[in-house]
Design a protein around this motif. Sequence first.
Motif, PDB file in Angstrom:
ATOM      1  N   MET A   5       0.985  -1.227  -0.070  1.00 39.70           N
ATOM      2  CA  MET A   5       0.055   0.129   0.028  1.00 39.70           C
ATOM      3  C   MET A   5       0.691   1.359  -0.083  1.00 39.70           C
ATOM      4  SD  MET A   5      -2.923  -0.975   2.768  1.00 39.70           S
ATOM      5  CE  MET A   5      -1.861  -2.474   3.901  1.00 39.70           C
ATOM      6  N   ASP A   6       0.647   2.239  -0.808  1.00 39.48           N
ATOM      7  CA  ASP A   6       1.145   3.357  -0.839  1.00 39.48           C
ATOM      8  C   ASP A   6       0.403   4.567   0.057  1.00 39.48           C
ATOM      9  OD1 ASP A   6       2.187   5.818  -1.553  1.00 39.48           O
ATOM     10  OD2 ASP A   6       2.824   5.390  -3.551  1.00 39.48           O
ATOM     11  N   TRP A   7       0.946   4.409   1.318  1.00 39.89           N
ATOM     12  CA  TRP A   7       0.097   5.285   2.176  1.00 39.89           C
ATOM     13  C   TRP A   7       0.282   6.799   1.968  1.00 39.89           C
ATOM     14  CZ3 TRP A   7      -3.497   3.793   5.238  1.00 39.89           C
ATOM     15  CH2 TRP A   7      -3.686   2.624   5.487  1.00 39.89           C
ATOM     16  N   VAL A   8       1.345   7.297   1.467  1.00 38.17           N
ATOM     17  CA  VAL A   8       1.439   8.821   1.099  1.00 38.17           C
ATOM     18  C   VAL A   8       0.293   8.958   0.319  1.00 38.17           C
ATOM     19  CG1 VAL A   8       2.884  10.613   0.105  1.00 38.17           C
ATOM     20  CG2 VAL A   8       3.876   8.917   1.760  1.00 38.17           C
ATOM     21  N   LYS A   9       0.376   8.227  -0.998  1.00 34.95           N
ATOM     22  CA  LYS A   9      -0.852   8.631  -1.742  1.00 34.95           C
ATOM     23  C   LYS A   9      -2.107   8.488  -1.385  1.00 34.95           C
ATOM     24  CE  LYS A   9       1.853   7.480  -6.246  1.00 34.95           C
ATOM     25  NZ  LYS A   9       2.050   6.650  -7.406  1.00 34.95           N
ATOM     26  N   LEU A  10      -2.315   7.386  -0.454  1.00 35.47           N
ATOM     27  CA  LEU A  10      -3.650   7.272  -0.083  1.00 35.47           C
ATOM     28  C   LEU A  10      -3.801   8.384   1.132  1.00 35.47           C
ATOM     29  CD1 LEU A  10      -3.378   3.684   1.209  1.00 35.47           C
ATOM     30  CD2 LEU A  10      -5.118   4.523  -0.472  1.00 35.47           C
ATOM     31  N   ALA A  11      -2.976   8.765   1.800  1.00 37.35           N
ATOM     32  CA  ALA A  11      -3.395   9.952   2.729  1.00 37.35           C
ATOM     33  C   ALA A  11      -3.494  11.283   1.764  1.00 37.35           C
ATOM     34  CB  ALA A  11      -2.256  10.246   3.724  1.00 37.35           C
ATOM     35  N   GLU A  12      -2.760  11.415   0.932  1.00 39.03           N
ATOM     36  CA  GLU A  12      -3.196  12.737   0.099  1.00 39.03           C
ATOM     37  C   GLU A  12      -4.328  12.688  -0.700  1.00 39.03           C
ATOM     38  OE1 GLU A  12       0.549  12.919  -2.394  1.00 39.03           O
ATOM     39  OE2 GLU A  12       1.690  13.968  -0.635  1.00 39.03           O
ATOM     40  N   GLY A  13      -4.774  11.598  -0.990  1.00 39.93           N
ATOM     41  CA  GLY A  13      -6.329  11.347  -1.568  1.00 39.93           C
ATOM     42  C   GLY A  13      -7.314  11.620  -0.702  1.00 39.93           C
ATOM     43  N   PHE A  14      -7.042  11.640   0.411  1.00 38.66           N
ATOM     44  CA  PHE A  14      -8.068  12.136   1.519  1.00 38.66           C
ATOM     45  C   PHE A  14      -7.718  13.490   2.099  1.00 38.66           C
ATOM     46  CE2 PHE A  14      -8.868   7.322   1.856  1.00 38.66           C
ATOM     47  CZ  PHE A  14     -10.221   7.495   1.840  1.00 38.66           C
ATOM     48  N   GLY A  15      -6.697  13.968   1.682  1.00 38.18           N
ATOM     49  CA  GLY A  15      -6.489  15.447   1.841  1.00 38.18           C
ATOM     50  C   GLY A  15      -5.336  15.688   2.875  1.00 38.18           C
ATOM     51  N   VAL A  16      -4.698  14.818   3.205  1.00 39.34           N
ATOM     52  CA  VAL A  16      -3.680  14.530   4.418  1.00 39.34           C
ATOM     53  C   VAL A  16      -2.354  14.730   3.933  1.00 39.34           C
ATOM     54  CG1 VAL A  16      -2.852  13.658   6.497  1.00 39.34           C
ATOM     55  CG2 VAL A  16      -5.413  14.001   5.940  1.00 39.34           C
ATOM     56  N   PRO A  17      -1.348  15.691   4.040  1.00 36.89           N
ATOM     57  CA  PRO A  17      -0.222  15.505   3.449  1.00 36.89           C
ATOM     58  C   PRO A  17       0.770  14.339   4.147  1.00 36.89           C
ATOM     59  CG  PRO A  17      -0.700  17.859   4.230  1.00 36.89           C
ATOM     60  CD  PRO A  17      -1.736  16.917   4.635  1.00 36.89           C
ATOM     61  N   GLY A  18       1.540  13.735   3.452  1.00 32.77           N
ATOM     62  CA  GLY A  18       2.291  12.704   3.798  1.00 32.77           C
ATOM     63  C   GLY A  18       3.760  12.734   3.460  1.00 32.77           C
ATOM     64  N   GLN A  19       4.601  11.892   4.258  1.00 38.38           N
ATOM     65  CA  GLN A  19       6.010  11.596   4.147  1.00 38.38           C
ATOM     66  C   GLN A  19       6.196  10.525   4.510  1.00 38.38           C
ATOM     67  OE1 GLN A  19       8.382  15.056   6.229  1.00 38.38           O
ATOM     68  NE2 GLN A  19       6.279  15.376   7.122  1.00 38.38           N
ATOM     69  N   THR A  20       7.300   9.796   3.824  1.00 40.35           N
ATOM     70  CA  THR A  20       7.966   8.319   4.275  1.00 40.35           C
ATOM     71  C   THR A  20       9.356   8.568   4.911  1.00 40.35           C
ATOM     72  OG1 THR A  20       6.711   7.558   2.231  1.00 40.35           O
ATOM     73  CG2 THR A  20       8.443   6.254   3.118  1.00 40.35           C
ATOM     74  N   ALA A  21       9.593   7.789   5.765  1.00 37.86           N
ATOM     75  CA  ALA A  21      10.861   7.574   6.433  1.00 37.86           C
ATOM     76  C   ALA A  21      11.307   6.577   6.546  1.00 37.86           C
ATOM     77  CB  ALA A  21      10.713   8.129   7.814  1.00 37.86           C
ATOM     78  N   ARG A  22      12.348   6.349   6.205  1.00 36.12           N
ATOM     79  CA  ARG A  22      13.134   4.548   6.242  1.00 36.12           C
ATOM     80  C   ARG A  22      14.522   4.808   7.321  1.00 36.12           C
ATOM     81  NH1 ARG A  22      11.228   5.453   1.040  1.00 36.12           N
ATOM     82  NH2 ARG A  22      10.007   3.631   0.265  1.00 36.12           N
ATOM     83  N   THR A  23      14.540   5.819   7.575  1.00 35.76           N
ATOM     84  CA  THR A  23      15.894   5.652   8.688  1.00 35.76           C
ATOM     85  C   THR A  23      15.552   6.530   9.856  1.00 35.76           C
ATOM     86  OG1 THR A  23      16.933   7.738   7.747  1.00 35.76           O
ATOM     87  CG2 THR A  23      17.582   5.801   6.898  1.00 35.76           C
ATOM     88  N   ALA A  24      16.244   6.559  11.051  1.00 37.34           N
ATOM     89  CA  ALA A  24      16.177   7.262  12.270  1.00 37.34           C
ATOM     90  C   ALA A  24      16.215   8.405  12.051  1.00 37.34           C
ATOM     91  CB  ALA A  24      16.940   6.866  13.213  1.00 37.34           C
ATOM     92  N   GLY A  25      17.021   9.099  11.245  1.00 34.62           N
ATOM     93  CA  GLY A  25      17.284  10.614  10.832  1.00 34.62           C
ATOM     94  C   GLY A  25      16.060  11.034  10.055  1.00 34.62           C
ATOM     95  N   GLU A  26      15.738  10.223   8.997  1.00 34.86           N
ATOM     96  CA  GLU A  26      14.554  10.857   8.279  1.00 34.86           C
ATOM     97  C   GLU A  26      13.162  10.948   8.970  1.00 34.86           C
ATOM     98  OE1 GLU A  26      16.002   8.507   3.834  1.00 34.86           O
ATOM     99  OE2 GLU A  26      14.133   7.837   4.997  1.00 34.86           O
ATOM    100  N   PHE A  27      12.950   9.961   9.854  1.00 33.28           N
ATOM    101  CA  PHE A  27      11.724  10.167  10.778  1.00 33.28           C
ATOM    102  C   PHE A  27      12.007  11.254  11.549  1.00 33.28           C
ATOM    103  CE2 PHE A  27       8.997   9.390  14.419  1.00 33.28           C
ATOM    104  CZ  PHE A  27       7.694   9.081  13.901  1.00 33.28           C
ATOM    105  N   ASP A  28      12.955  11.630  12.415  1.00 32.24           N
ATOM    106  CA  ASP A  28      13.158  12.599  13.208  1.00 32.24           C
ATOM    107  C   ASP A  28      13.031  13.912  12.647  1.00 32.24           C
ATOM    108  OD1 ASP A  28      14.138  13.112  16.147  1.00 32.24           O
ATOM    109  OD2 ASP A  28      15.436  14.743  14.963  1.00 32.24           O
ATOM    110  N   SER A  29      13.346  14.057  11.327  1.00 29.83           N
ATOM    111  CA  SER A  29      13.053  15.278  10.627  1.00 29.83           C
ATOM    112  C   SER A  29      11.791  15.347  10.188  1.00 29.83           C
ATOM    113  CB  SER A  29      14.049  15.357   9.518  1.00 29.83           C
ATOM    114  OG  SER A  29      15.505  15.170   9.554  1.00 29.83           O
ATOM    115  N   ALA A  30      11.129  14.263   9.753  1.00 30.18           N
ATOM    116  CA  ALA A  30       9.687  14.110   9.383  1.00 30.18           C
ATOM    117  C   ALA A  30       8.637  14.557  10.253  1.00 30.18           C
ATOM    118  CB  ALA A  30       9.487  12.880   8.687  1.00 30.18           C
TER     119      ALA A  30
END
Length: 517
Positions: free
Chosen positions: A475-500
């Motif tokens: 499932m592409d959760w960023v696209k799903l969220a954006e389809g319902f009007g909610v901005p989305g980001q993806t994080a795969r590392t600890a640093g990416e999540f902290d910044s997100a």
Amino acid sequence: MFAAESLVRTLINQGVEVCFTNPGTSEMHMVAALDRTEGMRSVLCLFEGVATGAADGYARMADKPACTLLHLGPGAGNGLANLHNARRAYAPVVNIVGDHARDHIKLDAPLTSDAAGVCRPMSRWVGCVADASEVSTMAVEAVQQSYGPERGVASLILPADCAWSDAEPSVIEAQPVPAPNAVDATTVETVAAALRAATDPVLFLGNDACREDGLAAAGRIAAATGARLFMDTFVPRIARGHGRVSAKRLGYFGEQALEELGATDLLVIAGSKPPVAFFAYPDQPGELTPPGARTEILAGPADDVIAGLQALAEALCSGQTEPDLPAQSQAPKLFPDEPLNPGYVGISLLRHMPEDSIICDDATTSGMGVFPWIEHGPRHDWLCLTGGAIGSGMPQAIGAAMACPDKQVFALCGDGAAAYTLQALWTQAREKLDVINIVFANHSYLVLNVELARVGAGDPGPAAQQMLSLDNPKMDWVKLAEGFGVPGQTARTAGEFDSALARALAAGGPQMIVAEI
């Protein structure tokens, strides 16, 4: 004025201020009444399970009921899973369930069903309006029943012709709210004596005992007696963070719980029931009270457990003994290039979460990994998946955000759980709620992979593996969220999540972070 307007005005007078709706034709006069009446906020949900989950989250944080507006038996049926969670949370919820006009029911139209029968398994009270003249009195009864004294779900079945009647039943003014049962002095004395005599006592907390005042009293009791503090694995609302007493969450697996409780000789139950295993397993006990341990009930779910704990604390220590409260935890070093896991999500919350946030946990395995990191972090309320029916997190966050509009809300969701009620994102966007949805994307029903091995069902073959896998397709959760009007980001590392997380908090409003783990 339609009778439906009298019902709405009566509900407002009883303190019901929010209605989570998914109406149909039989509820159109209720829709009109909500439009014409000031004092009730109507919130549209695209699925009834979102409406009932939102009502649960609202009740847990507001300590009073919202109402739902559901379409006939099938609509109520769609909301049952999150009503189950609300029932297990002892959350006051009032369902208004429309039904066909009384003369129409005998025609057996396509949507005819036993609406009351659908509601009954998840409701502590079900009432059916038999005549328009009793619309207001039954609305009051529904609110009263939701308060208990054992709080829970009350469902009122409203035939369409009773709603559209122009009989104008009286609007009923505010009525006293039923109070929980008092804990009597004899019970307090009995429990105090048992604690004094025990060598390894455990104070087992549930429901309101895990609110701040209940935990403070429990901490005094532990300091005076040496009792160990445990709480249910899944508690409706836990007050956590620096400056607050903390109890250990009982292990999810039965053998783990039995090991934690150990050789205790006394189990004092405060606000809950004696612990049992979540599921049955071959050759494993279902009851988790250690063999030979004495059990004393200070208070159950219908009792004023906080007052009971405070009375017990006074009986044992007369205000002289206070627990040591830990200082606020400092976040450990973050290794930004490390692959993301639930622990790193917990560390980022420890770094960035505002004081007095609310966390709605629907993440099962991943939520357990976040939980310990913020135990003594910023003060927050943690709402658990009390009934085990996944799909509660995003809807519950709607209700919590509406009950506490000045607080930041987080929804921790497994990707399997989020797929049950992702329509909640649309309501979050429409209402501009400050909710950060964190979806742990492990592309699997991970807990079921664990359970498959534990129940002795043998090694999973390809067909079994596919029934527990969510990666074909992912499932592409960023696209799903954006389809319902909610901005989305993806994080795969600890640093990416902290910044997100920092970006999501700065942006405000509903946000989605996909934690690829």
